[in-house]
Design a protein around this motif. Structure first.
Motif: not given
Length: 503
Positions: A88, A98, A125-127, A135, A137, A162, A165, A168, A187
């Motif tokens: 995040s 990253r 996996l978190t943003g 994020s 990424l 996920l 995000l 990705i 996502a």
């Protein structure tokens, strides 16, 4: 080979470049770190949880590089606690925070979740949320397998989450033996390539977090699956709640909804799209995807409401297999509720039944299920149906207009019988009943007699009228300019509607 070159994402190339740079500098550097340098063993019996946590903590703090690659060499790594990889803090394109996570291949590198903790997630996996821009990424994860202990729903474990995000790439990832293999929450712009979600209860699930608002979350959209496979998942291969631009190219859904006592659950399928079209009308695109041996509602189940949406299938193969314990009722099923438009498109697809499976009018290859209120259309072009009795009949009284002609014929009005026909579609014969009166028999009957016709006389002035019709045939009459019945050397008739879009 050319196809494989095409589907390699830019993120994969970037990650491999970073790895090559790191190799020249040693096993660990600011660009690439090796999980074994943090104490991981990978022998299938040693608990490597602490090593993974330490490696991630280090990688996420590296600054001043285009990003970090965390390398997981071949081996079997036992993990006893959930791994949460938080990105995040990533902002802009400076690379800080990253981290790409790359193994030696799903058949070589394996992470095993050695925990019986109920309702837990193995790898998260978190943003950041959308209120801060999310994020973006531009990272890659993959080249490894995630293994659970059991797909039992009472365990409730998820293999990969996920969360929040953007952009990705997930490449060469296998997820096996979890309740839910992979969960996508809020996502956007995720590319899956050469991934497999097998032997779970639910292979893949995508949704917007119910606690997220429009500014902090999103239904899954711009999600692309290239050559991915969903095999032998007990309940379903994939389910997407909401979503737009969900694209599948190649790959397969096989044997989902078939495993053991789990077949007793009422609603099983290969893939379901529910309430699609929330962020774009082109909701679903499937190209060259293989379906076989799935149960029991349908291979593809579309539950349409709230948003206008199109669902397009090109060059897909649907095979109902009699050797499977439970067969799908339909290959494609469309349920609609409300007053939004649904457009179903099937171009150049194949539908068949093998190993004793039977297709009839009660389990057609493509069918409407529950239908209320909607204006929805279907374009069915260039498809092939293994059993003609199971070919689609899309009822115009329910579905609105049909997109293509249901039948047409060009014939010589001076003749009678098969020799009269110059060219035709879904017309078996033309019989001259009397001067200027012709009975056109359909090869495949319509679902009803609610169809329209248009006609043209080519050799002399005159006009054509409808005399009589039913689901099996139509009778037309031709008149000269004096209003008398007359024969014409070339007559063309086109039929629209009738609840049938046939091939």
């Amino acid at each position: 080979m050319e196809r494989r070159k095409f589907i390699q994402g830019a993120s994969v190339i970037a990650a491999m470049t970073l790895a090559a740079q790191a190799k020249a500098q040693g096993s660990s550097s600011s660009a690439c770190i090796n999980i074994k340098d943090f104490g991981a063993v990978g022998n299938g019996s040693t608990d490597d949880t602490a090593a993974f946590q330490a490696a991630w903590t280090y990688a996420a703090q590296v600054t001043g590089t285009p990003g970090v690659v965390m390398k997981i060499p071949a081996g079997k790594y036992l993990i006893s606690q959930p791994l949460v990889w938080d990105m995040s803090s990533v902002s802009g394109l400076d690379g800080n925070g990253r981290v790409s996570i790359v193994g030696d291949g799903a058949h070589c590198t394996s992470l095993v979740f050695n925990s019986a903790s109920a309702n837990s997630t193995f790898v998260t996996l978190t943003g950041g949320d959308w209120s801060s821009g999310g994020s973006e990424l531009r990272m890659v994860i993959g080249g490894f397998k995630l293994e659970g202990l059991s797909p039992d729903t009472s365990v409730g474990q998820t293999g990969l989450l996920l969360d929040h995000l953007i952009d990705i790439t997930v490449s060469d990832l296998q997820v096996v033996a979890f309740t839910t293999g992979c969960s996508l929450v809020d996502a956007i712009g995720i590319l899956f390539e050469r991934c497999a979600f097998n032997y779970c209860s639910y292979g893949t699930y995508g949704e917007q977090n119910p606690n997220s608002g429009a500014t902090t979350g999103s239904t899954p959209n711009e999600i692309v699956f290239l050559s991915c496979h969903w095999i032998a998942n007990r309940q379903h291969g994939a389910l997407f709640s909401g979503g737009s631009e969900l694209t599948f190219v190649g790959g397969s859904f096989e044997g989902n909804g078939q495993m053991g006592s789990w077949t007793s659950e009422a609603q099983r399928y290969a893939v379901r799209f529910s309430n699609a079209g929330s962020y774009g009308v082109a909701a679903v695109i499937m190209q060259g995807v293989h379906f076989e041996g799935n149960g029991n509602v349908a291979d593809v189940w579309i539950d349409h409401y709230l948003h206008n949406a199109s669902y397009t299938f090109t060059g897909c193969d649907f095979t109902r297999n009699g050797a499977a314990s439970v067969q799908a009722m339909n290959c494609i099923r469309l349920d609609t509720t409300g007053n939004t438009k649904a457009q179903l498109n099937c171009f150049g697809c194949g539908f068949d039944d093998v190993n004793g499976a039977t297709g009839t009018t009660s389990n057609r290859y493509v069918a409407y299920g529950a239908v209320t209120g909607n204006l929805h259309n279907a374009s069915m072009v260039g498809n092939i149906y293994g059993q003609s009795g199971a070919a689609p009949v899309l009822d115009g009284t329910v579905s609105g207009t049909n997109a293509m002609a249901s039948a047409w014929v060009d014939f010589n009005g001076n003749l009678s019988g098969p020799s009269a026909i110059a060219a035709a579609f879904n017309v078996a014969s033309v019989t001259q009943l009397a001067t200027g009166t012709y009975e056109i028999q359909f090869s495949r009957p319509m679902a009803n007699s609610l169809f329209a016709i248009s006609g043209m006389l080519a050799t002399a002035p005159g006009f054509l009228v409808l005399n009589n019709r039913n689901a099996s045939q139509v009778t037309v009459q031709t008149y000269n300019t004096q209003g008398a019945l007359a024969n014409f050397g070339e007559i063309s008739v086109v039929v629209y509607g009738g609840g049938s879009v046939t091939e």
